[in-house]
Design a protein around this motif. Structure first.
Motif, mmCIF file in Angstrom:
data_model
loop_
_atom_site.group_PDB
_atom_site.id
_atom_site.type_symbol
_atom_site.label_atom_id
_atom_site.label_comp_id
_atom_site.label_asym_id
_atom_site.label_seq_id
_atom_site.Cartn_x
_atom_site.Cartn_y
_atom_site.Cartn_z
ATOM 1 N N PHE A 303 0.689 -1.370 -0.195
ATOM 2 C CA PHE A 303 -0.229 -0.103 -0.309
ATOM 3 C C PHE A 303 0.427 1.470 -0.161
ATOM 4 C CE2 PHE A 303 -3.272 -2.942 1.551
ATOM 5 C CZ PHE A 303 -4.225 -2.142 0.487
ATOM 6 N N GLU A 304 2.151 1.582 0.570
ATOM 7 C CA GLU A 304 2.770 2.285 0.738
ATOM 8 C C GLU A 304 3.637 2.736 -0.785
ATOM 9 O OE1 GLU A 304 6.106 4.378 3.093
ATOM 10 O OE2 GLU A 304 6.527 1.844 3.038
ATOM 11 N N GLN A 305 3.534 1.179 -1.374
ATOM 12 C CA GLN A 305 4.733 1.951 -2.480
ATOM 13 C C GLN A 305 3.567 2.491 -3.816
ATOM 14 O OE1 GLN A 305 7.306 1.064 -3.511
ATOM 15 N NE2 GLN A 305 7.437 0.143 -5.289
ATOM 16 N N ILE A 306 2.174 1.967 -3.658
ATOM 17 C CA ILE A 306 0.801 2.560 -4.870
ATOM 18 C C ILE A 306 1.311 3.729 -3.954
ATOM 19 C CG2 ILE A 306 -1.249 3.213 -4.832
ATOM 20 C CD1 ILE A 306 -1.223 -0.480 -4.453
ATOM 21 N N LEU A 307 0.757 4.271 -2.747
ATOM 22 C CA LEU A 307 1.162 5.970 -2.321
ATOM 23 C C LEU A 307 2.354 6.881 -3.328
ATOM 24 C CD1 LEU A 307 -1.271 5.523 0.867
ATOM 25 C CD2 LEU A 307 -1.720 6.692 -1.196
ATOM 26 N N ALA A 308 3.299 5.931 -2.211
ATOM 27 C CA ALA A 308 4.843 6.149 -3.121
ATOM 28 C C ALA A 308 4.805 6.512 -4.998
ATOM 29 C CB ALA A 308 5.774 5.461 -2.373
ATOM 30 N N ALA A 309 3.958 5.821 -5.118
ATOM 31 C CA ALA A 309 4.246 6.208 -7.023
ATOM 32 C C ALA A 309 3.047 7.175 -7.452
ATOM 33 C CB ALA A 309 3.422 5.404 -7.718
ATOM 34 N N HIS A 310 2.660 8.099 -5.918
ATOM 35 C CA HIS A 310 2.235 9.475 -6.606
ATOM 36 C C HIS A 310 2.876 10.280 -6.394
ATOM 37 C CE1 HIS A 310 -0.352 12.560 -6.104
ATOM 38 N NE2 HIS A 310 -2.268 11.572 -6.516
ATOM 39 N N PRO A 311 2.939 11.561 -7.161
ATOM 40 C CA PRO A 311 3.370 12.584 -7.066
ATOM 41 C C PRO A 311 3.216 13.623 -6.313
ATOM 42 C CG PRO A 311 1.864 12.704 -8.790
ATOM 43 C CD PRO A 311 2.492 11.765 -8.182
ATOM 44 N N GLN A 312 2.549 13.875 -5.727
ATOM 45 C CA GLN A 312 2.598 14.204 -3.554
ATOM 46 C C GLN A 312 2.599 13.279 -2.935
ATOM 47 O OE1 GLN A 312 -1.491 16.377 -3.891
ATOM 48 N NE2 GLN A 312 -1.629 16.633 -5.823
ATOM 49 N N VAL A 313 3.261 12.298 -2.783
ATOM 50 C CA VAL A 313 4.000 11.812 -1.978
ATOM 51 C C VAL A 313 4.866 11.019 -1.847
ATOM 52 C CG1 VAL A 313 3.247 9.551 -0.367
ATOM 53 C CG2 VAL A 313 1.360 10.770 -1.455
ATOM 54 N N PRO A 459 -7.814 -4.311 -8.161
ATOM 55 C CA PRO A 459 -6.464 -3.475 -8.017
ATOM 56 C C PRO A 459 -7.231 -1.806 -8.597
ATOM 57 C CG PRO A 459 -5.860 -5.384 -9.323
ATOM 58 C CD PRO A 459 -7.304 -5.164 -9.731
ATOM 59 N N GLU A 460 -7.446 -1.408 -9.082
ATOM 60 C CA GLU A 460 -7.778 -0.300 -10.234
ATOM 61 C C GLU A 460 -9.179 0.252 -9.318
ATOM 62 O OE1 GLU A 460 -9.103 3.123 -13.666
ATOM 63 O OE2 GLU A 460 -8.232 0.796 -13.924
ATOM 64 N N ALA A 461 -9.961 -0.477 -8.779
ATOM 65 C CA ALA A 461 -10.805 0.792 -7.938
ATOM 66 C C ALA A 461 -10.738 0.770 -6.477
ATOM 67 C CB ALA A 461 -11.903 -0.661 -7.912
ATOM 68 N N ARG A 462 -9.552 -0.343 -6.167
ATOM 69 C CA ARG A 462 -8.878 0.034 -4.653
ATOM 70 C C ARG A 462 -7.856 0.493 -4.944
ATOM 71 N NH1 ARG A 462 -12.689 -0.788 -2.297
ATOM 72 N NH2 ARG A 462 -11.629 -0.205 -0.544
ATOM 73 N N ILE A 463 -7.044 1.028 -5.444
ATOM 74 C CA ILE A 463 -6.316 2.152 -5.671
ATOM 75 C C ILE A 463 -6.823 3.565 -5.605
ATOM 76 C CG2 ILE A 463 -4.387 3.401 -6.906
ATOM 77 C CD1 ILE A 463 -3.193 0.499 -7.923
ATOM 78 N N ARG A 464 -8.198 3.436 -6.313
ATOM 79 C CA ARG A 464 -9.033 4.823 -6.729
ATOM 80 C C ARG A 464 -9.262 4.771 -4.739
ATOM 81 N NH1 ARG A 464 -10.020 7.629 -11.424
ATOM 82 N NH2 ARG A 464 -9.408 5.647 -13.241
ATOM 83 N N ALA A 465 -10.059 4.435 -4.473
ATOM 84 C CA ALA A 465 -10.425 4.453 -2.971
ATOM 85 C C ALA A 465 -9.085 4.579 -2.003
ATOM 86 C CB ALA A 465 -11.029 3.274 -2.843
ATOM 87 N N LEU A 466 -7.908 4.095 -1.996
ATOM 88 C CA LEU A 466 -7.269 4.113 -1.519
ATOM 89 C C LEU A 466 -6.731 5.844 -1.396
ATOM 90 C CD1 LEU A 466 -4.931 3.489 0.533
ATOM 91 C CD2 LEU A 466 -3.953 2.941 -1.041
ATOM 92 N N LEU A 467 -6.319 6.733 -2.612
ATOM 93 C CA LEU A 467 -5.993 8.089 -2.984
ATOM 94 C C LEU A 467 -7.018 8.648 -2.368
ATOM 95 C CD1 LEU A 467 -4.613 7.229 -6.992
ATOM 96 C CD2 LEU A 467 -3.414 7.601 -4.426
ATOM 97 N N PRO A 476 -1.804 7.996 -12.511
ATOM 98 C CA PRO A 476 -1.758 6.525 -13.541
ATOM 99 C C PRO A 476 -0.926 5.777 -12.785
ATOM 100 C CG PRO A 476 -2.370 8.125 -14.957
ATOM 101 C CD PRO A 476 -2.613 8.574 -14.044
ATOM 102 N N ALA A 477 0.022 6.486 -12.135
ATOM 103 C CA ALA A 477 1.670 6.170 -12.064
ATOM 104 C C ALA A 477 1.287 4.907 -10.718
ATOM 105 C CB ALA A 477 1.989 7.150 -11.733
ATOM 106 N N CYS A 478 0.035 5.202 -10.017
ATOM 107 C CA CYS A 478 -0.082 4.718 -8.431
ATOM 108 C C CYS A 478 -0.658 2.999 -9.211
ATOM 109 C CB CYS A 478 -0.830 4.452 -7.878
ATOM 110 S SG CYS A 478 -0.435 6.219 -7.277
ATOM 111 N N LEU A 479 -0.992 2.884 -10.474
ATOM 112 C CA LEU A 479 -1.221 1.706 -11.305
ATOM 113 C C LEU A 479 -0.101 0.959 -11.678
ATOM 114 C CD1 LEU A 479 -4.462 2.551 -13.308
ATOM 115 C CD2 LEU A 479 -4.098 1.935 -11.190
ATOM 116 N N ASP A 480 0.818 1.564 -11.603
ATOM 117 C CA ASP A 480 2.626 0.889 -12.422
ATOM 118 C C ASP A 480 3.493 1.357 -10.905
ATOM 119 O OD1 ASP A 480 1.739 0.186 -14.587
ATOM 120 O OD2 ASP A 480 1.485 2.004 -15.333
ATOM 121 N N PHE A 481 2.329 0.417 -9.887
ATOM 122 C CA PHE A 481 3.601 1.216 -8.829
ATOM 123 C C PHE A 481 5.389 0.504 -8.700
ATOM 124 C CE2 PHE A 481 0.982 -2.591 -7.917
ATOM 125 C CZ PHE A 481 1.654 -3.342 -6.993
#
Length: 527
Positions: A303-313, A459-467, A476-481
């Motif tokens: 979950f952290e890796q997904i968030l860390a792929a976001h440009p704000q995190v 994956p995509e639905a849960r990543i959107r919910a996490l964000l 979309p970078a979070c999908l390619d974490f």
């Protein structure tokens, strides 16, 4: 230390003898005797830096960091360009909590004496702890070049390379350590943790040979048993794997027993003390922070890796800062946590929140927000609505049997640990779920539950919910974490650099062998 040591030049023979005796006492853990002898040596030679240095090391062993810092500064007043003194002062500053000054001290020591291995090693180790993996690798490579037979720099370099995703290089350094010491538990632990490079038959032969030795120290034996268990599991020899993991945990628990009673008492106190907290002075304080909490091995690194792929995190991994702030406040009050919670005012919580933000500010230099995925932070989730009311708290969960089994087979650095006993694991998991449920009810806007298996399923639905739960726009970078190049400083460093896989479960393959653990999880002991 020998009489011919140039650092002892100018000391009388009787002072050297006293200093030697004090050093031996310090090495053997006889701190009171060491302090007496080293005080005597310092009184006999008050203008020589070496008695001051050893006295400072003794104070440091006794956790009197302020005294150690003062003594080392006094010694540096006598010899300002002494690299060893600067290195020792850096260690004392690190122990006192001044991490930046410590790093500056080790850098200065290495500049004064580029051949000083301890300066490069400590610089690398502490840079790695702070997440500066690239610079840590440079420092540790220098330490290994200077002392190619030394095990700690070699193993730590392997760890840093794993965190950087350079797995083949890391394996080379672990194996270099084993060439020096075939029973080096830390090297076997490192190799075993590279999940994408399983151990082979030659490793199985080597491990069993080392485990037959009578002279292997307990820590190495335990680490090798964990490695053997992982090797046997990878080969689908589940009975043999369970036997190795069980032996490792039994031996570790015998060395460092975990107290179930203390855990129960803590949970009761923490839940009661956090039932009522003062309204925060600034409800937005801590908006920069995303805490990821829960049990170890519950998917938190993913979950952290997904968030860390976001440009704000910025992904900061497992930070000690929240626990340190709480410990320091406990020392200031002279009352253990959580007993002082009821006495803390809104102003106190605001001050503590700002202390945490100040300690973690470096993680927000490149990006406006950062994650903190120290799993144990769940124990403090109840106070965050007063201390950092703007922070987001993501609780991660995974299938209970899979989580429990993954904890049981993972060697944890921090001991004593609940994961060394199946009954303790069940109790701990129940306590975490019970407490987090109560705290989620009290702070529903900020504490959000995310389940590992749900992420795998959609994956995509849960990543959107996490964000969305973190107040972040979809990217979309979070999908390619898995393509993120950040340092990952946990046992999941290899897995999170791969796309999502649905075949990571291991516990079900054991079948009836794990029936005792499943029974405990289904009917855990009452809190």
């Amino acid at each position: 230390m020998s009489a011919s040591d140039p650092r002892l030049a100018g000391l009388a023979p009787e002072v050297i003898a006293t200093l030697h005796a004090g050093a031996r006492a310090l090495r053997d853990g006889r701190l009171p005797q060491a302090l007496t002898l080293l005080h005597d040596a310092q009184r006999q030679a008050p203008q020589h830096p070496e008695p001051l240095r050893y006295l400072a090391l003794a104070q440091l062993q006794g956790r009197r960091t302020e005294a150690a810092v003062a003594l080392l500064r006094q010694a540096l007043g006598l010899t300002p360009d002494d690299a060893q003194l600067h290195s020792d002062l850096a260690a004392a500053l690190a122990a006192s909590g001044d991490a930046e000054a410590a790093l500056a001290g080790w850098r200065h020591a290495a500049a004064l004496d580029p051949a000083l291995v301890s300066a490069w090693f400590n610089l690398g180790r502490n840079l790695q702890q702070q997440g500066d993996t690239a610079e840590a690798i440079v420092a540790l490579e220098r330490a290994c070049a200077l002392a190619p037979q030394a095990l700690p720099p070699r193993v730590l370099l392997g760890d840093a390379l794993v965190h950087a995703g350079r797995f083949a290089e890391a394996a080379g350094h672990y194996r270099a350590a084993l060439a020096v010491h075939p029973a080096c538990g830390d090297a076997w632990r490192g190799l075993s943790n590279i999940k994408t490079m399983p151990l082979d038959e030659a490793d199985a032969v080597a491990l069993r040979a080392q485990l037959q030795r009578a002279d292997v120290v307990a820590s190495d034996r335990i680490a090798m048993l964990y490695a053997l268990g992982k090797l046997e599991e990878d080969r689908d020899r589940h009975a043999e794997a369970l036997a190795a993991f069980s032996a490792a945990n039994a031996q570790q628990k015998a060395l460092t027993p975990w107290s179930a009673d203390a855990f129960r008492a803590y949970m009761q106190q923490a839940l009661a003390a956090t039932a009522t907290l003062p309204a925060p002075l600034d409800p937005r304080l801590g908006e920069e922070v995303i805490f990821i909490v829960g049990l170890p091995r519950s998917g938190s690194t993913l979950f952290e890796q997904i968030l860390a792929a976001h440009p704000q995190v910025e992904g900061a991994s497992e930070l000690p800062d929240l626990g340190i702030v709480i410990q320091q406040e406990s020392r200031r009050r002279g009352v253990p946590y959580p007993q002082w919670i009821a006495q803390a005012s809104a102003g106190d919580w605001h001050r503590l929140g700002r202390e945490y933000l100040a300690r973690t500010a470096r993680w927000r230099q490149r990006r406006p927000r950062h994650t903190d995925k120290q799993p144990d932070n769940w124990k403090h989730a109840g106070i965050l609505r007063a201390m950092l009311p703007g922070a987001t708290i993501i609780e991660t969960r995974r299938d209970p049997l899979e989580t429990a089994w993954s904890c049981f087979k993972q060697p944890f650095y921090s001991q004593p640990h609940f994961a060394n006993d199946m009954a303790d694991i069940a109790l701990y998991m129940q306590g975490c779920a019970h407490a987090m449920q109560q705290w989620r009810v009290r702070d529903p806007a900020r504490i959000r539950l995310h389940v590992y298996e749900d992420l795998l399923a959609t994956p995509e639905a849960r990543i959107r919910a996490l964000l969305a739960d973190c107040g972040l726009p979809f990217d979309p970078a979070c999908l390619d974490f898995h393509r993120a190049g950040r340092s990952v400083r946990t046992a999941s460093a290899a897995q999170v650099r791969q796309p999502l896989r649905a075949d990571t479960a291991r516990a079900l393959a054991y079948g009836l062998l794990l029936e005792p653990l499943l029974t405990l999880l289904q009917a855990p002991p009452p809190l």
